[in-house]
Write an enzyme that holds these catalytic residues in place. Sequence first.
Site, short mmCIF file in Angstrom:
data_model
loop_
_atom_site.label_atom_id
_atom_site.label_comp_id
_atom_site.label_asym_id
_atom_site.label_seq_id
_atom_site.Cartn_x
_atom_site.Cartn_y
_atom_site.Cartn_z
N SER A 61 0.80 -1.23 0.00
CA SER A 61 0.00 0.00 0.00
C SER A 61 0.83 1.27 0.00
CB SER A 61 -0.95 0.00 1.20
OG SER A 61 -0.23 -0.11 2.39
N HIS A 96 -5.05 -4.13 -2.37
CA HIS A 96 -4.78 -3.07 -3.36
C HIS A 96 -4.68 -3.62 -4.78
CE1 HIS A 96 -4.09 0.26 -0.53
NE2 HIS A 96 -3.77 -0.74 0.29
N LYS A 152 -11.59 -0.42 -1.58
CA LYS A 152 -10.74 0.25 -2.57
C LYS A 152 -11.42 0.13 -3.94
CE LYS A 152 -7.15 -0.72 0.70
NZ LYS A 152 -7.46 0.41 1.56
N1 PMP Z 1 -4.85 -4.90 4.05
C1 PMP Z 1 -4.13 -3.96 3.42
C2 PMP Z 1 -2.91 -4.37 2.67
C3 PMP Z 1 -4.55 -2.62 3.44
O1 PMP Z 1 -3.82 -1.68 2.82
C4 PMP Z 1 -5.73 -2.29 4.14
C5 PMP Z 1 -6.24 -0.87 4.20
N2 PMP Z 1 -5.42 0.14 3.88
C6 PMP Z 1 -6.42 -3.28 4.80
C7 PMP Z 1 -5.97 -4.58 4.73
C8 PMP Z 1 -7.66 -2.97 5.60
O2 PMP Z 1 -8.73 -2.72 4.76
P1 PMP Z 1 -9.94 -1.76 5.19
O3 PMP Z 1 -9.40 -0.37 5.26
O4 PMP Z 1 -10.91 -1.94 4.09
O5 PMP Z 1 -10.44 -2.24 6.50
#
Ligand code: PMP
Length: 394
Positions: A186, A214, A245
């Site tokens: 991310s 992502h 996302k």
């Molecule tokens: N896994 C990864 C790699 C993420 O980047 C994120 C959120 N940035 C999440 C899980 C968590 O997802 P959410 O924000 O939809 O709860």
Amino acid sequence: MNRLLQKFTPMAEVRAELDALGIRPFGAVTEKILSSTEAIVDGRRVILAGTNNYLGLTFDPECIAAAQRALAEQGTGTTGSRMANGTFADHVALEQELAAFYGRRHAIVFSTGFSATMGMGATLAGPGDVVLLDADSHASIYDGVRLGGAEVIRFRHSDAANLERRLERLGERAADALVIVEGIYSMLGDRAPLAEIARLKERHDFCLMVDEAHSLGVLGAHGRGLAEAAGVEDAVDFVVGTFSKSLGSIGGYCVSNRPELEAIRFSIRSYIFTASPSPSVIASTRVALRHLRERPHLREQLWRNAERLYAGLAGLGFTLGPEPGPVVAVRLEDRATALRWWPELLERGVYVNLVVPPASPSTFSLLRCSVGAAHTDDQIDRIVDAFASLRNGA
Ligand code: PMP
């Protein structure tokens, strides 16, 4: 002061530092959202270049109509856990659609991506088990495996040879280990070396979980993520991901061919002890998943935009993540420059994410941009122009 509260002093000092600079990077208020690419943030009309809205579906009329219908017909919330009153027919339908999309037999829908990844990590590996993690793993992965109580071994970011050495050191225990990586990371937008990890799995036979948060809708001929793009879907035991996302809503999932997933479902505390997603969320997610399947041109446009932004910023001489993708991070060695530039970008009409240590993967800071299919060429060029004027000190 009470010792319990003293540990928050450093964070309070960072906040005071930012307040003194007159910036609110971690609490910027979107006063009015205008579209999937524009908003009024802190009083300024800005291009949204930091929202992970990869397919630009948050204002899709069909997603909105489905959500509105569900709201009118099924109410505002389920008011209960999936294991009690919170499993509606649409939760089950979405699970079936996710399983069919991935060509896997089992799927679980969670209330957030965080609870999916965290819950799976915490439940799969417990005391006496070993988990091998990429060092740059998301907080939900770290938190999950810590909660589970397994032995946690980190390997160097995206370094399959380093992972291999750690597996070899484990000897026979490697066959019982859980390895977790992400499709697209991310922060820098780079991908895990999944083909190499799949080859390691042939030799060591560990269990592999990939977080495609992502990369869903971004990578692979059908948008299934890195495992599809790398041609190694069969090597992945558990895919986890998020609706927040590419699918433009909120929620998370896990899909697998492993029959154990149905038993695991009833062991995951972040699934059992929380309310299920609201019907409107599930309804828009189902339509968004259909769009992801049926509108490959969205993915193609996303990539054109990603490459345009990456080329534009690279052309200005910035140090970026190692490869183009929907996450394009400008790397700055100097935290003070990042803190100064973030509000200046906002003033120039561009919202990006500010990432400073310890949230960034190393000692550097990031002005992290993300683009989506809905950005126009003109918007991408304006993002690049804003960075250019900072570079030139204009
Ligand atoms: N896994 C990864 C790699 C993420 O980047 C994120 C959120 N940035 C999440 C899980 C968590 O997802 P959410 O924000 O939809 O709860």
